[in-house]
Design an enzyme around this catalytic site. Structure first.
Site, PDB file in Angstrom:
ATOM      1  N   ASP A 184       0.727  -1.226   0.013  1.00 38.20           N
ATOM      2  CA  ASP A 184       0.146  -0.257  -0.036  1.00 38.20           C
ATOM      3  C   ASP A 184       0.684   1.161  -0.096  1.00 38.20           C
ATOM      4  OD1 ASP A 184      -2.673   1.196   0.309  1.00 38.20           O
ATOM      5  OD2 ASP A 184      -1.909   1.976   2.172  1.00 38.20           O
TER       6      ASP A 184
ATOM      7  N   THR B 278      -3.417   5.393  -4.043  1.00 38.26           N
ATOM      8  CA  THR B 278      -2.238   5.899  -3.327  1.00 38.26           C
ATOM      9  C   THR B 278      -1.076   5.681  -4.134  1.00 38.26           C
ATOM     10  OG1 THR B 278      -1.944   3.983  -1.797  1.00 38.26           O
ATOM     11  CG2 THR B 278      -3.393   5.904  -1.113  1.00 38.26           C
ATOM     12  N   THR B 279      -0.473   4.781  -4.654  1.00 31.42           N
ATOM     13  CA  THR B 279       0.607   4.423  -5.481  1.00 31.42           C
ATOM     14  C   THR B 279       0.583   5.174  -6.882  1.00 31.42           C
ATOM     15  OG1 THR B 279       0.798   2.371  -4.494  1.00 31.42           O
ATOM     16  CG2 THR B 279       2.205   2.427  -6.275  1.00 31.42           C
TER      17      THR B 279
ATOM     18  N   ASP C 259      -9.382  -0.320   2.215  1.00 28.30           N
ATOM     19  CA  ASP C 259      -9.249   0.451   0.605  1.00 28.30           C
ATOM     20  C   ASP C 259     -10.285   0.130  -0.262  1.00 28.30           C
ATOM     21  OD1 ASP C 259      -6.718   1.393   1.224  1.00 28.30           O
ATOM     22  OD2 ASP C 259      -5.659   0.171  -0.098  1.00 28.30           O
TER      23      ASP C 259
END
Length: 525
Positions: free
Chosen positions: A56, A89-90, A382
């Site tokens: 994550d 998020t990445t 998520d």
């Protein structure tokens, strides 16, 4: 400037920003996509030796220490992405770092940063328009909308530790989110982690489970429960004046003090019982004597429910947290159809069924180690966040690099009609977008150059649903494969990454304040 203050100017400052931001992007890029790799994070300081295994992006960046100011900006946008939509998020960090990598090349070609920013802004507008036009909305058809939610959940979980059980967990997530009936209140969904078994042993319980035990000699099952949720001390009242002492003449006086304390506690318990309850749940400890009094009255007493648990408990049972008990008519009691003891793994817990907040449910995660359970919880969080966002903003887009290729093609077409140097910046923006499918293919071990060129050719032929199928390593129709993502997540990634890149591009001076002087301590010990 004061001595020891530092300053980096113009090209040096810009290069420092580019290097820091690109380094952060390179750190997390190997975790992107369904075949992305994990990182082991080893804690230092107070939790030295404890480890976390995760892919994550927000968790990785939150746990690493960065000194570079531009790198900190990317860490912040990753955290914002996690707070806003829960996923991507990445992607947002990788896209921002690729935009800066392209900008570095343009700066070396003597393009002014403001020209690059103007081109990036235009490109963002065209990309957002293309993304909006490609979005689908099936919210009017409940069956198709549930299928969309299932596809989004499976796509989100495919890059997580739960990918081997994505069908099972996708069903579990969709069921729990649809129970919220559009409220989006994730506090109603509790996640409990219990070591033992496998991830496949996890389940969804349609009730609220409290990780506590029922007091000694008290009823283990109560129907039509009337619940008083409290935050009050249920031990002997201590003298809380610092340094105070009580002097007594004999042991008989000590016995009198103990008796007075018992009588005071008995009076408090009787006040609580006047609320006509059969369940008492307290955030603080309940000592032996009041526990015995509750047992004698046939009341189930549950102690030491942590603050997070008691807040959620008050929410789902429709009660208020009480601290004083002099006016029973002013206290709002909680209710539920049944409270009973249950066993999960080797632990006894308490299940509340038929609570007023009908959407309340509990997901029980099983797994071999704490690290697996922690990562599984992050993955579920998520997926739940993305699904709640999709319930509010019901539009969906195709994943697997399809949306990025679509936006890149729209930006390149628009750039061909823009005169001047801004067109170069727009083309660079398109190249940065195409790096997302390139990295996804690289991380899966496939030939990214071949796959991305095939993908671009398919879109040029008008096949706008084509994307990368990483299960087989081919270009395929995302609608048929079922790789779907939330429109809200994609839009947030695009806007956040371009804004972060623009902010870093504007920097031409980095000033570090002088450290505070440490002076000798002349105080007396």
């Amino acid at each position: 400037m004061k001595a020891e203050a530092e300053e980096e100017r113009s090209e040096t400052a810009r290069l420092s920003s580019f290097v820091g931001a690109i380094a952060v992007g390179d750190l997390v890029r190997s975790t992107l996509g369904p075949r992305g790799m994990d990182k082991i994070l080893v804690a230092m300081g107070r939790n030295e030796g404890s480890i976390e295994v995760t892919n994550d992006g927000a968790t990785i960046l939150r746990n690493i220490g960065v000194d570079n100011p531009a790198a900190k900006i990317l860490v912040d946008i990753s955290k914002t992405q996690d707070d806003e939509v829960g996923d991507g998020t990445t992607s947002v960090v990788v896209l921002a770092s690729e935009l800066l990598r392209e900008a570095e090349k343009l700066v070396s070609m003597r393009l002014h940063p403001q020209t690059i920013i103007a081109g990036y802004r235009r490109a963002t507008d065209f990309a957002r328009s293309a993304l909006t036009d490609s979005a689908l909305d099936n919210s009017s058809d409940p069956v198709k909308f549930r299928e969309d939610l299932m596809k989004i959940a499976k796509t989100t979980l495919s890059s997580k530790i739960l990918s081997q059980h994505k069908e099972f967990f996708a069903n579990l997530c969709v069921d729990s989110v649809l129970r919220l009936k559009g409220s989006g209140n994730l506090d109603a969904i509790q996640i409990i982690k219990k070591q033992g078994g496998t991830l496949g042993d996890s389940f969804l319980d349609e009730g609220f489970i409290l990780e506590k035990k029922i007091g000694v000699n008290q009823p283990k099952r109560i129907e039509n429960a009337k619940i008083l949720v409290a935050n009050t001390p249920m031990d002997t009242d201590k003298i809380k004046v610092f340094g105070s002492k009580i002097s007594v003449e004999s042991t008989a006086k000590v016995a009198e003090l103990e008796l007075a304390e018992k009588e005071k506690m008995k009076g408090k318990v009787q006040k609580i019982l006047k609320h006509e309850i059969n369940v008492f749940i307290n955030r603080q400890l309940i000592y032996n004597y009041p526990e015995q009094l509750f047992a004698d009255a046939g009341v189930m007493a549950i102690e030491h429910a942590d603050f997070d648990g008691i807040e959620r408990l008050a929410l789902v049972t429709g009660s208020e947290i009480a601290s004083t008990f002099d006016n029973p008519e002013l206290v709002k009691l909680g209710r539920c159809d049944l409270i009973e003891e249950c066993i999960i793994g080797e632990d006894r817990m308490i299940r509340l069924s038929g609570v007023p907040l009908g959407e309340a449910c509990t997901i029980v995660l099983r797994g071999a180690t704490n690290q697996i359970l922690d990562e599984a919880e992050r993955s579920l969080h998520d997926a739940l966040c993305v699904l709640t966002q999709t319930v509010k903003e019901t539009r969906t887009v195709f994943g697997g690099g399809c949306s990025e290729t679509l936006m890149a093609r729209a930006v390149v077409d628009a750039a061909s009609h823009v005169p001047g140097k801004e067109a170069l910046a727009m083309e660079s923006f398109a190249r940065a977008l195409l790096m997302i499918p390139t990295i996804i293919a690289d991380n899966a071990g496939y030939d990214s150059a071949q796959l991305v060129s095939e993908l671009r050719a398919s879109h040029a032929e008008g096949k706008k649903t084509m994307g990368l199928n990483m299960e087989e390593g081919i270009v395929a129709c995302m609608n048929e494969v079922g790789i779907t993502e939330s429109f809200q997540v994609k839009r947030q990634v695009l806007l956040s990454a371009s804004e972060a890149a623009e902010m870093i591009l504007r920097v031409d001076d980095i000033i570090k304040a002088a450290p505070r002087k440490r002076t000798a301590d002349r105080g007396h010990c």
